[in-house]
Each structure stands twice: as C-alpha cells, then as structure tokens.
Design a protein around this motif. Structure first.
Motif, PDB file in Angstrom:
ATOM      1  N   CYS A   1      -3.502  14.913  -4.650  1.00  0.00           N
ATOM      2  CA  CYS A   1      -2.552  13.830  -4.929  1.00  0.00           C
ATOM      3  C   CYS A   1      -1.205  14.001  -4.227  1.00  0.00           C
ATOM      4  O   CYS A   1      -0.607  13.029  -3.764  1.00  0.00           O
TER       5      CYS A   1
ATOM      6  N   GLN B   1      -0.379  14.984  -1.459  1.00  0.00           N
ATOM      7  CA  GLN B   1      -0.284  14.663  -0.032  1.00  0.00           C
ATOM      8  C   GLN B   1       0.389  13.309   0.157  1.00  0.00           C
ATOM      9  O   GLN B   1       1.031  13.078   1.168  1.00  0.00           O
ATOM     10  N   CYS B   2       0.241  12.416  -0.814  1.00  0.00           N
ATOM     11  CA  CYS B   2       0.802  11.068  -0.696  1.00  0.00           C
ATOM     12  C   CYS B   2       1.802  10.738  -1.799  1.00  0.00           C
ATOM     13  O   CYS B   2       2.771  10.015  -1.572  1.00  0.00           O
ATOM     14  N   HIS B   3       1.554  11.221  -3.004  1.00  0.00           N
ATOM     15  CA  HIS B   3       2.394  10.914  -4.157  1.00  0.00           C
ATOM     16  C   HIS B   3       3.367  12.056  -4.392  1.00  0.00           C
ATOM     17  O   HIS B   3       2.971  13.218  -4.420  1.00  0.00           O
TER      18      HIS B   3
ATOM     19  N   ARG C   1      -9.142  12.035  -1.044  1.00  0.00           N
ATOM     20  CA  ARG C   1      -8.056  11.541  -1.885  1.00  0.00           C
ATOM     21  C   ARG C   1      -7.787  12.458  -3.072  1.00  0.00           C
ATOM     22  O   ARG C   1      -7.086  12.102  -3.999  1.00  0.00           O
TER      23      ARG C   1
ATOM     24  N   HIS D   1      -9.244   5.326  -4.393  1.00  0.00           N
ATOM     25  CA  HIS D   1      -9.465   6.768  -4.400  1.00  0.00           C
ATOM     26  C   HIS D   1     -10.928   7.121  -4.667  1.00  0.00           C
ATOM     27  O   HIS D   1     -11.317   8.273  -4.556  1.00  0.00           O
TER      28      HIS D   1
ATOM     29  N   ASP E   1       0.799  -1.229   0.000  1.00  0.00           N
ATOM     30  CA  ASP E   1       0.000   0.000   0.000  1.00  0.00           C
ATOM     31  C   ASP E   1       0.834   1.283   0.000  1.00  0.00           C
ATOM     32  O   ASP E   1       0.315   2.353   0.285  1.00  0.00           O
ATOM     33  N   GLN E   2       2.126   1.201  -0.302  1.00  0.00           N
ATOM     34  CA  GLN E   2       2.926   2.414  -0.434  1.00  0.00           C
ATOM     35  C   GLN E   2       2.425   3.183  -1.651  1.00  0.00           C
ATOM     36  O   GLN E   2       2.267   2.599  -2.725  1.00  0.00           O
ATOM     37  N   PRO E   3       2.165   4.467  -1.520  1.00  0.00           N
ATOM     38  CA  PRO E   3       1.735   5.238  -2.698  1.00  0.00           C
ATOM     39  C   PRO E   3       2.858   5.264  -3.734  1.00  0.00           C
ATOM     40  O   PRO E   3       4.014   5.479  -3.383  1.00  0.00           O
TER      41      PRO E   3
END
Length: 172
Positions: free
Chosen positions: A125, A127-129, A122, A106, A64-66
């Motif tokens: 983008c 924020q995580c990627h 979500r 998402h 689950d790692q972006p």
C-alpha cells in the motif's frame, strides 16, 4: 619493463587514489531538502513529525489519485507474508471496521482479470498511499489541482469567446 618499476607505479597510483577518495568523502555535500554533511559522516535522521488526521477526506487533485492515509502507519507490519492494512481495509473486514474497502482496482491483475484476493502488484500500500505529516513545505510548488485548472480554462475560454464576438461585430 622492470617488475619493480611497474609495482612502484601501481602502488603510487593506489596510494594517490586512496588519498583522493578519503578527501572526496569528507568534502561537504550539497544541501538538498535537509542540510548536508559529508559522505564519511553519519548524520542522524530527523524525527518523524506528527501525522495529520483530517476531519474530512481531502479532495483529490486529479482523477485516479491514490487517497492519502488519514492515520499513522508507524510500526505497521507490511511484508510479503502479512499486510496489516488489510486487517481493516479488506473486503471481508471493512464492514466491521468501518474503514473504506480497498478499491476494486486492487483486485485486478495486469490483464484486468478479477482476482479473489488483492493483486500482488497492489499489495504494498505504501508505494502509492501515504500519510500526511504536519511539516513546512520543503520546496515551492506551482501545482494546480484539477478544479483550479478547469476554472482557469473556463475563464480563458470565456475571454476568447468575448474577443471573437467583438471581432465578428466589427467586421459586419
């Protein structure tokens, strides 16, 4: 107490505070990831380094790692009203653009109900990627990806089973 005396005490306290505050703002700051300066001086931000565009998708280090962004996102518009990432990565546009579609996760709300559009939680983008940049590592790291952890665990378990088998043979 005399009003003049109270006023003088307060005035001297304020003056002392202002001198202390001015000196503390110009005290050298600790060096962190980049060199310090003082709180009173503005230092220019370093230039943004070049974005790394890998030839193949990098392996993720944990479930689950972006995924990282394999292209520059400089000057991308990402506001509450418009998300430029979705011009290529949306469900409707990904077949034409060739970009991977946004994950189905998402399109889920916090109660795991499927939505017709990307969930507001979500939507942002970045924020995580993140894109990857060609820079030296700022700090050391002893992080191990899941493959290295599993290999080390198997190695340790193999050593323990040999040790346990030799103990069983000695006691017989």
């Amino acid at each position: 107490m005399n009003k003049k005396l109270v006023f003088m005490v307060l005035l001297s306290a304020v003056a002392s505070f202002m001198v202390w505050a001015d000196n503390s703002l110009n005290a050298p700051a600790l060096d962190g990831v980049r060199s310090g300066g003082t709180l009173a001086n503005d230092t220019p931000a370093p230039n943004i380094p070049a974005t790394v565009t890998p030839l193949k998708k990098p392996m993720r280090n944990y479930p689950d790692q972006p995924p990282t962004i394999p292209h520059s996102v400089e000057r991308y518009q990402l506001t509450k009203n418009f998300n430029q990432c979705l011009t290529c990565h949306s469900r409707a546009r990904s077949p034409d653009s060739g970009a991977p579609m946004v994950s189905i996760t998402h399109y889920l709300d916090r109660d795991h109900q499927i939505l017709a559009a990307v969930s507001p939680r979500r939507y942002f983008c970045l924020q995580c990627h993140v894109p990857q940049h060609a820079v030296e590592q700022a700090t050391g790291s002893n992080f191990k990806g899941i493959e290295a952890v599993l290999a080390e665990s198997q190695k340790n378990n193999a050593g323990k089973s040999k040790h346990n088998n030799s103990q069983v043979q000695e006691t017989e």
